[in-house]
Design a protein around this motif. Structure first.
Motif, PDB file in Angstrom:
ATOM      1  N   ARG A 108       0.815  -1.212   0.000  1.00 57.31           N
ATOM      2  CA  ARG A 108       0.000   0.000   0.000  1.00 57.31           C
ATOM      3  C   ARG A 108       0.856   1.272   0.000  1.00 57.31           C
ATOM      4  N   SER A 133      -3.903  -6.558  -6.487  1.00 57.13           N
ATOM      5  CA  SER A 133      -4.980  -5.643  -6.081  1.00 57.13           C
ATOM      6  C   SER A 133      -4.508  -4.190  -6.072  1.00 57.13           C
ATOM      7  N   TYR A 134      -3.198  -3.965  -5.995  1.00 58.73           N
ATOM      8  CA  TYR A 134      -2.667  -2.596  -6.054  1.00 58.73           C
ATOM      9  C   TYR A 134      -2.186  -2.250  -7.464  1.00 58.73           C
TER      10      TYR A 134
ATOM     11  N   ASP B 104     -12.441   0.830   5.518  1.00 61.70           N
ATOM     12  CA  ASP B 104     -11.342   0.605   4.577  1.00 61.70           C
ATOM     13  C   ASP B 104     -11.722  -0.400   3.491  1.00 61.70           C
ATOM     14  N   ARG B 108     -12.100   0.130  -0.551  1.00 65.43           N
ATOM     15  CA  ARG B 108     -11.203  -0.623  -1.431  1.00 65.43           C
ATOM     16  C   ARG B 108     -11.948  -1.265  -2.591  1.00 65.43           C
ATOM     17  N   TYR B 134      -7.460   6.277  -0.991  1.00 64.88           N
ATOM     18  CA  TYR B 134      -7.872   5.602  -2.227  1.00 64.88           C
ATOM     19  C   TYR B 134      -8.126   6.591  -3.360  1.00 64.88           C
ATOM     20  N   ALA B 263     -11.641  -8.964  -0.412  1.00 65.65           N
ATOM     21  CA  ALA B 263     -10.649  -7.913  -0.140  1.00 65.65           C
ATOM     22  C   ALA B 263     -10.017  -8.138   1.231  1.00 65.65           C
TER      23      ALA B 263
END
Lengths: 398, 398
Positions: A108, A133-134, B104, B108, B134, B263
Motif C-alpha cells: 500500500r 490488487s494494487y 477501509d 477498497r 484511495y 478484499a
C-alpha cells in the motif's frame, strides 16, 4: 440499486486458499490443502495462563492500544531476534494481523499501479493477490534447488527496474526449499545495487528439519540493518504459537515502519491488543523456544512419514524433493496432467490439496501441486494418501 | 538505499487521533481528546469467564478461522439485530478488525481514484483519511441540528454524481447529533434515486441519552434490506464491550459482503478469531444488554457533569449543544480562535482535546473543538475543565 464497484474488484477473485478453508470444514475430507498447524499441539494451557496474567494486570489491558502494537511484545520480539543474532529496536517494528497484513501494508505504501514486482516462480498465492490488487505488474524469476537463479534475477532487474522483490528464502511456500547462503548474498547485493526493496516473508523459519548445525540466516540479518536496509522482514506467531491470535510482525528501516504504521491506522487503527498481550506473557513466562522445538520434531516426523508414503507410491513421471523445513511437499506431475481437474476427482474421493497453478504469477504450473504434512496425524495421512493414490491412478499412465 | 514510496503515501499523514493516543499515555495530561470508553467499567470478569469457555471447547478454538468471521458470533449478532427490528442473516455480514476496517474494505472495493464521496460537515477524521488514501474526491454536505441538509444533499448529488455517501446519523463523531426521522428518510430516498451507496457508521447507537421512548432507527433498517439495499451498515463492540478485542461488523447486500470478504482475505486473511469467540460467549452467556444499560447511564451522568461545567464557564462567543448520545461535546469558538494553537497552550497546562479542523473535508473549522466526556471520572473532568478554562482565558476576550 446498481452497485458501481471499483476497477480493482477483479483482482479479488476468490482464491484457492479461500475455497480450501471452506473444504477443510467438511469432516469427511482429509485435507492436505490448507497450511494449517497441528491443533493438538497448540499450547492451550499456557495461553490460558497468559490470559489470566493479562487480566490480572487490570482493566487498562482492554483499552485501545497503539497502532504500532503493544510495546512490551515488541520488546520481547526484539530480545527473541537478538538471541538469533538480529539486532532491532521496537521503533524498527510494527505488529500486524498476521504477516498477511504486513504484505498488504507494505504494498500500500510502496506500489503504484504499473510498478513491477519480481516474485519467485512459484510463490505464496495470497501475496500475488495483494500485489495484483494494487495494480502491480508481476514478473516471475526462475528458481532452482538453491533459490532464485541469479542470472535470471540480474536480467529482470535490468529489464524491469522493479520497485520490490518478494521472496520466501527459508522453507518456501509452496516448495519447502531453503536458499543457499551464496544465493542469499547474491540476491541482496543485486537488489541493493538496483535500488529494489526486498520483502522477505519468513513464516516458517523456525520449522527447520535435518542437521541442526545447518542455519539459514535471514536476508534481513545479512544486510546492514535496520537503518537504510534494503530488506523488509515479516514473520508471524501463527505457526509457532497459534493462528487464532492473528499476530505477525514486520521489521524494517524506521522510516518504512513509520509509513506502514500510518497506513495501518487507516486500515484498522490497531490489531487485537488482547492477543498481543497474551503473546507477550507467553514469551516472558513460558518456554516458547522449547515448545517450538517440540512442534518442529513432530512436524519433521510427519514430513518423513509423508516422504515414505510418497516413495511407496511410485507414481510415474511425478517428482518431488524432501522439504528442508516448513509445512509443504511440492509435486511436479507429468505435463499432461491438470492438477485443478485432479482436485475435483480427489475431493470426490475424500482428499484435498492445492493445485499449483495459483502459485505462479505467469499462469504456468498447471501440472504441479502442494501437499501439507503438518495438519493430519499419522493415521489421517495414511488414509489421505490412499485416497490421493486412487485419484492419481485415474490420471497417470502406469 | 533510495526508498521509492507510492504516490498514495502522502494521504497517510499522521492524524490528530494518532498523536492524541500518544499524548494520553502521559499520566500528567487529562485528556478529553481520544474517543476512549471508561476502562473501569469494562466487563473484565465476564470476559475472563468467556475466555475459559472458549478454551474449554478444545484446541480447534486456536486454529485458523474463516475470512468472514466466526459463524456463531455472526449468528449472535443477527439475533441481537433482530431484537432491534433489523433482519439479517450471517451471509449479509462480515466481521472486521473494528469498524475502521469496514470503512477501509468498502472503500477498497468501491472507490476508484477520482470518484466522489459525500461526507457530513464535520465528520469522523479517520474515515476521511481512508477515503483520501484511495484517491477519492471528498465533498462536504451541510448539516444542522437535525442531520444532513436535504437541499444541499440534492444539489451535490446532482452536481457530483457521487458513488458513496458516508454518514454517522446517530450520535455523530464529532458533534453528538442525532438525525431526525425525516432526514433519515429523505437522505435514503435521495441516495437511492441517485444510485449513491450509503455507508452508515454506527459505533455509538447504543449510547443514547435522555427520553428512553425516543428511538433512532438506522438507515439500514429503514431501507428494504439486505438484498439490493443502498445502505452498508457498520458497528463495533469497542464501545459496548471492550476496544482491545478489536471486533466490528458490517452488514450489507450479500454481493457487497462477498466482495468485501475477498478484499479482507488479501488484507489480513481474517481478524482475531480468539476475540470473536470471546465475544460470542459474552453475547450468549452474559447480560450484555444490561451491561450496556449500566454504561449508558454512567456516560449520561458524565455528559451532564461536563454540560454543567461548560455552562459555568461562560466563555464569550463559545457555543455548544448537549449531545443526544455517544461520547463527545462539540464546541464552536469565535472566528478569531485557532483551536490547533489553543491545543498547544492546553497541553502545556495539562489538558488535551481534538482541534476540529481534522473533521472537515474542506479544511474549514479551525475554530471548533471536540471534547470527550466518557473516559475521565468526575474528579478528572473537574480538574481538566479548570485547566481548559485557563487555556481558554488566554485566547478569549472576556
Amino acid at each position: 440499486m446498481n452497485y458501481r464497484y471499483s476497477k480493482r474488484l477483479d483482482s479479488f477473485s476468490s482464491s484457492a486458499v479461500r475455497e480450501i478453508l471452506k473444504l477443510t470444514q467438511r469432516k469427511s475430507i482429509i485435507s492436505f490443502a490448507g497450511g494449517l498447524p497441528a491443533e493438538e499441539h497448540f499450547p492451550v494451557a499456557a495461553i490460558g495462563e497468559a490470559f489470566q496474567r493479562v487480566l490480572a494486570a487490570g482493566n487498562k489491558a482492554l483499552q485501545y492500544g497503539l497502532t504500532e502494537g503493544y510495546l512490551p511484545l515488541r520488546e520481547s520480539i526484539c530480545k527473541w531476534m537478538a538471541r538469533k543474532g538480529t539486532k532491532v529496536t521496537p521503533d524498527d517494528m510494527l505488529l500486524t494481523t498476521g504477516s498477511q497484513q504486513a504484505i498488504d501494508l507494505l504494498t500500500r505504501i510502496y506500489i503504484d499501479p504499473g510498478d513491477v514486482i519480481l516474485v519467485e516462480k512459484p510463490t505464496y498465492l495470497s501475496a500475488l493477490q495483494v500485489f495484483r490488487s494494487y495494480g502491480a505488474v508481476l514478473v516471475s524469476v526462475d528458481t532452482d534447488e538453491d533459490g532464485m537463479v541469479l542470472d535470471d534475477l540480474a536480467a529482470k532487474l535490468k529489464e524491469h527496474r522493479p520497485k520490490l522483490v518478494y521472496v520466501i528464502p527459508t522453507f518456501s511456500n509452496p516448495t519447502g526449499k531453503a536458499w543457499s547462503l551464496e544465493r542469499r548474498q547474491g540476491v541482496l547485493a543485486q537488489c541493493r545495487a538496483a535500488d529494489a526493496l526486498i520483502l522477505e516473508d519468513d513464516p516458517y523459519g523456525e520449522l527447520k528439519f535435518g542437521d541442526a548445525s545447518v542455519t539459514y540466516p535471514s536476508l534481513f540479518s545479512l544486510d546492514q540493518h535496520p537503518q537504510g536496509s534494503c530488506v523488509v522482514y515479516t514473520s508471524t506467531f501463527s505457526k509457532t504459537a497459534a493462528p487464532a491470535l492473528r499476530t505477525g510482525w514486520v521489521m524494517a528501516d524506521p522510516d518504512i515502519i513509520r509509513h506502514m504504521a500510518r497506513a495501518k491506522q487507516a486500515a484498522d487503527l490497531h490489531s487485537s491488543s488482547l492477543d498481543q498481550q497474551i503473546l507477550h506473557q507467553l514469551m516472558e513466562h513460558y518456554d516458547l523456544e522449547g515448545h517450538i522445538e517440540f512442534v518442529r520434531k513432530e512436524y519433521e516426523a510427519r514430513m518423513r512419514q509423508m516422504a515414505e508414503l510418497l516413495s511407496e507410491q511410485q507414481w510415474p513421471g511425478v517428482t518431488w524433493n524432501e522439504p528442508k523445513g516448513g509445512m509443504f511437499f511440492w509435486l511436479e506431475l507429468p505435463e499432461s496432467v491438470d492438477s485443478a481437474k485432479l482436485l475435483q476427482t480427489a475431493v470426490d474421493l475424500g482428499v484435498a490439496f492445492v493445485p499449483g497453478v495459483s502459485f505462479f504469477a505467469d499462469g504456468t504450473g498447471h501440472n504441479t501441486m502442494r501437499l501439507n504434512f503438518t495438519h493430519n496425524d499419522f493415521d489421517g495421512t495414511i488414509v489421505g494418501m490412499q485416497r490421493l493414490n486412487q485419484a492419481m491412478e485415474s490420471v497417470l499412465v502406469k
